[in-house]
Design a protein around this motif. Sequence first.
Motif, mmCIF file in Angstrom:
data_model
loop_
_atom_site.group_PDB
_atom_site.id
_atom_site.type_symbol
_atom_site.label_atom_id
_atom_site.label_comp_id
_atom_site.label_asym_id
_atom_site.label_seq_id
_atom_site.Cartn_x
_atom_site.Cartn_y
_atom_site.Cartn_z
ATOM 1 N N ASP A 30 36.216 3.591 34.856
ATOM 2 C CA ASP A 30 34.772 3.858 34.785
ATOM 3 C C ASP A 30 34.410 5.207 35.412
ATOM 4 N N LEU A 31 35.233 6.198 35.183
ATOM 5 C CA LEU A 31 34.972 7.519 35.765
ATOM 6 C C LEU A 31 33.767 8.173 35.071
ATOM 7 N N THR A 32 32.778 8.512 35.871
ATOM 8 C CA THR A 32 31.608 9.214 35.358
ATOM 9 C C THR A 32 31.371 10.436 36.240
ATOM 10 N N GLY A 79 32.100 7.106 31.880
ATOM 11 C CA GLY A 79 32.720 5.777 31.793
ATOM 12 C C GLY A 79 34.130 5.797 31.236
ATOM 13 N N VAL A 80 34.938 6.740 31.703
ATOM 14 C CA VAL A 80 36.304 6.888 31.173
ATOM 15 C C VAL A 80 37.302 6.038 31.976
ATOM 16 N N SER A 81 38.138 5.290 31.278
ATOM 17 C CA SER A 81 39.198 4.484 31.906
ATOM 18 C C SER A 81 40.517 4.711 31.183
ATOM 19 N N GLY A 105 30.781 3.970 41.648
ATOM 20 C CA GLY A 105 31.310 3.003 40.669
ATOM 21 C C GLY A 105 32.567 3.516 39.986
ATOM 22 N N SER A 106 32.805 4.861 40.066
ATOM 23 C CA SER A 106 34.034 5.426 39.502
ATOM 24 C C SER A 106 35.196 5.069 40.427
#
Length: 328
Positions: free
Chosen positions: A9-11, A26-28, A68-69
């Motif tokens: 959940d990288l933002t 939101g990258v996973s 959250g990331s």
Amino acid sequence: MTMLLAVRDLTTTFETADGVARAVDGVSFDLAEGETLALVGESGSGKTVTALSILRLIPEPAGRIAPGSRIEFAGRDLLSLSPRELREVRGAEIAMIFQEPMTSLNPVLTVGTQIAETVLAHEAASKREARERALDMLRLVGIADAESRLKSYPHELSGGMRQRVMIAIALVCRPRILIADEPTTALDVTIQAQILDLLTDLKRRLGMAMILITHNLGIAAGIADRVAVMYGGRIVEVAPTVDLYREPAHPYTDGLLRAAPRLDGPDRPTPSIPGSVPPATDWPSGCRFHPRCQYAWERCQSEPPLLEAGPARTARCWLVDEPARRKP
Ligand code: SF4
């Protein structure tokens, strides 16, 4: 396979004059020991910002990794490391090379000094040991007459040799992950092939994992185990390289494949994807690719999640559910 890196959940956002840019949204993904993962997409798709986020090199305060990331490297949470702990990871455990070596090398220091400095910054080595390591690395990256090249300044070397020096600096501390950001873009085609062969060989000999960032799926084909395609700050397709080339599931991947110049192919113009990547301050609603997609229909007004598209592959496209729409 042992998992080395887990991104969840990288933002990553940037404050700009036009508003907040969600460059990565939101990258996973995972990276296993010894694996090569290619992050592929056009300029502005979020690839480089993803890599810079892993190393926490996002320029603050304009840039920010959102709460959250999560980024875990060998079981450690990279986003909670202190600046000192982070410096120990950068260069020693995760290293990065950039596309234009001249801007990354220090023009007033010899290449030997620059490689040795990396050793001295991360390890309890003497100057003599650091110089020996620098010499070994220059030989390992295939620089002829390495002994005398230690005393060369960057401007005395060709573009291909400078990129080899950058690789030597990145690998001298034997990192577990190498991030290579468009490592051949600034080089001519013959040298590109040599550098890609060198990276493949070094990865195997040193047993490291690699994240290769490229806009060219042709380059990813020759070197990656898996490919993650990025568009609009999101991952839109992930697949083993062979499967992705055989049958791309996402229309964007299909377009990239058709547009990819081949290192060994005929010298003819290749079709490009119509339109361009929208600004990160203004991603389209629904499927972010829909303004450029020839298959878009009403369902594409809502954004698809990453859907299972086969063994070990996913794609963010409703066509995975309704493949018949793809047929002419
Ligand atoms: Fe095209 Fe719709 Fe698939 Fe998006 S979801 S890529 S618009 S078909």
